[in-house]
Design a protein around this motif. Structure first.
Motif, PDB file in Angstrom:
ATOM      1  N   MET A   1       0.862  -1.175   0.000  1.00 62.51           N
ATOM      2  CA  MET A   1       0.000   0.000   0.000  1.00 62.51           C
ATOM      3  C   MET A   1       0.900   1.227   0.000  1.00 62.51           C
ATOM      4  N   ALA A   2       0.478   2.238  -0.684  1.00 67.88           N
ATOM      5  CA  ALA A   2       1.296   3.455  -0.745  1.00 67.88           C
ATOM      6  C   ALA A   2       1.331   4.147   0.603  1.00 67.88           C
ATOM      7  N   ALA A   3       2.516   4.602   0.957  1.00 64.92           N
ATOM      8  CA  ALA A   3       2.679   5.356   2.191  1.00 64.92           C
ATOM      9  C   ALA A   3       2.048   6.735   2.032  1.00 64.92           C
ATOM     10  N   VAL A   4       1.619   7.308   3.130  1.00 66.47           N
ATOM     11  CA  VAL A   4       1.154   8.687   3.146  1.00 66.47           C
ATOM     12  C   VAL A   4       2.397   9.558   3.277  1.00 66.47           C
ATOM     13  N   ASN A   5       2.637  10.393   2.277  1.00 67.00           N
ATOM     14  CA  ASN A   5       3.800  11.281   2.317  1.00 67.00           C
ATOM     15  C   ASN A   5       3.458  12.536   3.101  1.00 67.00           C
ATOM     16  N   VAL A   6       4.459  13.080   3.787  1.00 74.57           N
ATOM     17  CA  VAL A   6       4.270  14.278   4.597  1.00 74.57           C
ATOM     18  C   VAL A   6       5.365  15.289   4.270  1.00 74.57           C
ATOM     19  N   VAL A   7       5.074  16.539   4.584  1.00 73.84           N
ATOM     20  CA  VAL A   7       6.039  17.618   4.395  1.00 73.84           C
ATOM     21  C   VAL A   7       6.411  18.154   5.765  1.00 73.84           C
ATOM     22  N   TYR A   8       7.694  18.343   5.975  1.00 68.90           N
ATOM     23  CA  TYR A   8       8.186  18.878   7.236  1.00 68.90           C
ATOM     24  C   TYR A   8       8.723  20.275   7.001  1.00 68.90           C
TER      25      TYR A   8
ATOM     26  N   PHE B   1      18.326  15.643  13.778  1.00 71.78           N
ATOM     27  CA  PHE B   1      17.107  16.163  14.389  1.00 71.78           C
ATOM     28  C   PHE B   1      16.083  16.554  13.318  1.00 71.78           C
ATOM     29  N   GLU B   2      16.544  17.200  12.257  1.00 70.18           N
ATOM     30  CA  GLU B   2      15.618  17.573  11.183  1.00 70.18           C
ATOM     31  C   GLU B   2      14.999  16.339  10.545  1.00 70.18           C
ATOM     32  N   PHE B   3      15.802  15.301  10.314  1.00 68.61           N
ATOM     33  CA  PHE B   3      15.264  14.096   9.679  1.00 68.61           C
ATOM     34  C   PHE B   3      14.311  13.364  10.617  1.00 68.61           C
ATOM     35  N   VAL B   4      14.647  13.260  11.890  1.00 70.70           N
ATOM     36  CA  VAL B   4      13.770  12.544  12.813  1.00 70.70           C
ATOM     37  C   VAL B   4      12.468  13.317  13.044  1.00 70.70           C
ATOM     38  N   GLN B   5      12.516  14.644  12.965  1.00 64.20           N
ATOM     39  CA  GLN B   5      11.276  15.435  13.055  1.00 64.20           C
ATOM     40  C   GLN B   5      10.358  15.080  11.881  1.00 64.20           C
ATOM     41  N   TRP B   6      10.946  15.050  10.678  1.00 62.73           N
ATOM     42  CA  TRP B   6      10.150  14.649   9.507  1.00 62.73           C
ATOM     43  C   TRP B   6       9.633  13.223   9.701  1.00 62.73           C
ATOM     44  N   PHE B   7      10.517  12.315  10.144  1.00 60.49           N
ATOM     45  CA  PHE B   7      10.131  10.919  10.257  1.00 60.49           C
ATOM     46  C   PHE B   7       8.995  10.733  11.256  1.00 60.49           C
ATOM     47  N   LYS B   8       9.004  11.483  12.336  1.00 61.15           N
ATOM     48  CA  LYS B   8       7.918  11.379  13.324  1.00 61.15           C
ATOM     49  C   LYS B   8       6.591  11.771  12.697  1.00 61.15           C
ATOM     50  N   LYS B   9       6.577  12.827  11.892  1.00 57.67           N
ATOM     51  CA  LYS B   9       5.352  13.220  11.187  1.00 57.67           C
ATOM     52  C   LYS B   9       4.916  12.117  10.216  1.00 57.67           C
ATOM     53  N   PHE B  10       5.886  11.549   9.510  1.00 57.50           N
ATOM     54  CA  PHE B  10       5.622  10.448   8.585  1.00 57.50           C
ATOM     55  C   PHE B  10       5.043   9.251   9.340  1.00 57.50           C
ATOM     56  N   PHE B  11       5.656   8.911  10.455  1.00 54.56           N
ATOM     57  CA  PHE B  11       5.190   7.791  11.274  1.00 54.56           C
ATOM     58  C   PHE B  11       3.744   8.016  11.713  1.00 54.56           C
ATOM     59  N   ASP B  12       3.465   9.188  12.247  1.00 51.28           N
ATOM     60  CA  ASP B  12       2.119   9.486  12.738  1.00 51.28           C
ATOM     61  C   ASP B  12       1.076   9.399  11.626  1.00 51.28           C
ATOM     62  N   ALA B  13       1.455   9.780  10.413  1.00 52.27           N
ATOM     63  CA  ALA B  13       0.525   9.733   9.288  1.00 52.27           C
ATOM     64  C   ALA B  13       0.294   8.311   8.780  1.00 52.27           C
ATOM     65  N   ASN B  14       1.202   7.379   9.102  1.00 49.09           N
ATOM     66  CA  ASN B  14       1.125   6.037   8.536  1.00 49.09           C
ATOM     67  C   ASN B  14       0.890   4.917   9.544  1.00 49.09           C
ATOM     68  N   TYR B  15       1.006   5.195  10.835  1.00 46.22           N
ATOM     69  CA  TYR B  15       0.902   4.127  11.827  1.00 46.22           C
ATOM     70  C   TYR B  15      -0.541   3.679  12.010  1.00 46.22           C
ATOM     71  N   SER B  16      -0.759   2.369  11.896  1.00 51.04           N
ATOM     72  CA  SER B  16      -2.106   1.810  11.994  1.00 51.04           C
ATOM     73  C   SER B  16      -2.496   1.458  13.421  1.00 51.04           C
TER      74      SER B  16
ATOM     75  N   LEU C   1       5.764   0.004  10.538  1.00 51.92           N
ATOM     76  CA  LEU C   1       4.727   0.635   9.721  1.00 51.92           C
ATOM     77  C   LEU C   1       4.260  -0.251   8.573  1.00 51.92           C
ATOM     78  N   PHE C   2       5.208  -0.904   7.916  1.00 50.26           N
ATOM     79  CA  PHE C   2       4.939  -1.689   6.720  1.00 50.26           C
ATOM     80  C   PHE C   2       5.627  -3.051   6.871  1.00 50.26           C
ATOM     81  N   PRO C   3       5.006  -3.966   7.631  1.00 49.45           N
ATOM     82  CA  PRO C   3       5.652  -5.243   7.927  1.00 49.45           C
ATOM     83  C   PRO C   3       6.156  -5.939   6.669  1.00 49.45           C
TER      84      PRO C   3
END
Length: 165
Positions: free
Chosen positions: A10-17, A115-130, A61-63
């Protein structure tokens, strides 16, 4: 197995940080999230430079999108950090994530880049975690302990950076 494979196709939900977002978390909040979700003991954002935790988050997120036995969890070697980040980038491609992993920046272990990458990744995680249950220790497998507190190479700075204060 078929169910897990379907999930990551399934396609991931992309986010912008953006660093100006008012909802960005502090480094302490980020570390608390990482340590709680993956049962780690990271004390610094810079420890994310190995790429291993990101790979495990992608597995959460994507087993099945990452073969965790290929990820070097207990390493302090930059070339293994690079390999882990390449595995992460491949998982992004498999799941349709638009973001390019800034490998050369992350593996240097500097606070700001990580820190910048993990901030983006946290937003990405929140948008995709089931919300599915996940056992991070079992997923890492036997012998795949995580190097903590040592993964960051010492910097040459005499003055602490912003993240070390």
């Amino acid at each position: 197995v078929g169910h897990a494979r379907r999930l990551w196709r399934m396609a991931a939900v992309n986010v912008v940080y953006t660093s100006s977002s008012s909802d960005n978390l502090s480094r302490h909040d980020i570390l608390s999230w990482i340590n709680g979700a993956l049962q780690l003991n990271y004390t610094k954002i810079e420890e994310m430079c190995s790429g291993a935790a990101y790979c495990q988050f992608m597995d959460m997120l994507f087993p099945g999108c990452v073969v965790l036995k290929r990820v070097k969890f207990n390493t302090m070697l930059e070339h293994e950090y690079i390999q882990n980040c390449k595995i992460l980038q491949a998982s992004f491609k498999k799941t349709g994530v638009d973001k390019v992993v800034p490998i050369e920046k992350l593996v240097k272990g500097r606070f700001q880049d990580n820190f910048e990458f993990v901030q983006w990744f946290k937003k990405f995680f929140d948008a995709n975690y089931s919300g599915d249950e996940y056992d991070p220790v079992a997923a890492r497998g036997p012998g795949n302990t995580v190097a903590t507190g040592k993964a960051v190479k010492p910097t040459r700075r005499a003055v602490p950076s912003y993240g070390e204060l």
